[in-house]
Design a protein around this motif. Structure first.
Motif, PDB file in Angstrom:
ATOM      1  N   ARG A   1      43.658 100.382  42.599  1.00 40.73           N
ATOM      2  CA  ARG A   1      43.966 101.650  43.278  1.00 40.73           C
ATOM      3  C   ARG A   1      44.107 101.445  44.789  1.00 40.73           C
ATOM      4  O   ARG A   1      44.976 102.047  45.427  1.00 40.73           O
ATOM      5  CB  ARG A   1      42.894 102.680  42.972  1.00 40.73           C
ATOM      6  CG  ARG A   1      42.970 103.182  41.548  1.00 40.73           C
ATOM      7  CD  ARG A   1      41.881 104.173  41.238  1.00 40.73           C
ATOM      8  NE  ARG A   1      41.968 104.613  39.854  1.00 40.73           N
ATOM      9  CZ  ARG A   1      41.001 105.210  39.208  1.00 40.73           C
ATOM     10  NH1 ARG A   1      39.850 105.455  39.816  1.00 40.73           N
ATOM     11  NH2 ARG A   1      41.158 105.589  37.959  1.00 40.73           N
TER      12      ARG A   1
ATOM     13  N   SER B   1      47.502 102.102  46.824  1.00 41.32           N
ATOM     14  CA  SER B   1      47.454 103.005  47.960  1.00 41.32           C
ATOM     15  C   SER B   1      48.023 102.334  49.203  1.00 41.32           C
ATOM     16  O   SER B   1      48.788 102.927  49.953  1.00 41.32           O
ATOM     17  CB  SER B   1      46.011 103.444  48.204  1.00 41.32           C
ATOM     18  OG  SER B   1      45.927 104.275  49.318  1.00 41.32           O
TER      19      SER B   1
ATOM     20  N   ARG C   1      51.753 102.121  48.823  1.00 42.91           N
ATOM     21  CA  ARG C   1      52.385 103.427  49.059  1.00 42.91           C
ATOM     22  C   ARG C   1      52.485 103.728  50.549  1.00 42.91           C
ATOM     23  O   ARG C   1      53.494 104.245  51.022  1.00 42.91           O
ATOM     24  CB  ARG C   1      51.602 104.534  48.357  1.00 42.91           C
ATOM     25  CG  ARG C   1      51.837 104.563  46.875  1.00 42.91           C
ATOM     26  CD  ARG C   1      51.106 105.726  46.226  1.00 42.91           C
ATOM     27  NE  ARG C   1      51.311 105.692  44.793  1.00 42.91           N
ATOM     28  CZ  ARG C   1      50.430 106.079  43.908  1.00 42.91           C
ATOM     29  NH1 ARG C   1      49.253 106.542  44.295  1.00 42.91           N
ATOM     30  NH2 ARG C   1      50.692 106.020  42.616  1.00 42.91           N
TER      31      ARG C   1
END
Length: 164
Positions: free
Chosen positions: A66, A70, A73
């Motif tokens: 994750r 992140s 992104r």
């Protein structure tokens, strides 16, 4: 066995495996290593709970993934914004004076450098610097004085070629 020792054993036994797994998922070894390290920091903070999990390694792997996604992104969003808006128009080119100042600042001790930057580049008052850095006003004044003296010596050498 102590919690610290138990965590150390867990870390030593699973770190390389999780980095390899995340590397396979992301395709970026550096990003995988960073995300896994951050995940282990979070795992240590929760170790009393995680140590009771059936598979704490899965928790670390999930958190690391994750974190990597992140980060990816954020990078994609920065690239998209750059493509949409382009580089800022007011980006000044680095002058020789700017490069010399940055080099001179790097040579100062960290506490002096921080005080000089906060006062002269950020524009904070001495009281504000003391509050932000958590030191006495007299300490800030001392660091500024020593920092200025250090800059004068470094920049003086740069301007004179080391000849005084």
């Amino acid at each position: 066995m102590s919690a610290a020792r138990e965590f150390d054993d867990f870390y030593a036994g699973s770190y390389r495996r999780i980095v390899g797994q995340l590397y396979a998922m992301t395709g970026d070894l550096g990003a995988a290593e960073d995300a896994v390290q951050d995940a282990y920091v979070r795992a240590w903070q929760r170790w009393t709970t995680l140590s009771g999990y059936l598979d704490p390694e899965a928790w670390v792997r999930t958190v690391a993934y994750r974190l990597a996604v992140s980060s990816w992104r954020r990078a994609v969003n920065r690239l998209t914004a750059h493509r949409r808006h382009g580089a800022p128009d007011d980006v000044a080119e680095l002058t020789p004076d700017h490069v010399a100042l940055v080099d001179a600042l790097r040579r100062l001790p960290a506490d002096q450098r921080r005080a000089v930057v906060l006062h002269h580049l950020v524009g904070l008052a001495i009281d504000d610097i003391a509050r932000e850095t958590g030191v006495a006003v007299g300490t800030v004044k001392s660091r500024l004085s020593r920092g200025r003296q250090g800059l004068a010596e470094i920049l003086g050498d740069a301007l004179t070629g080391g000849v005084v």
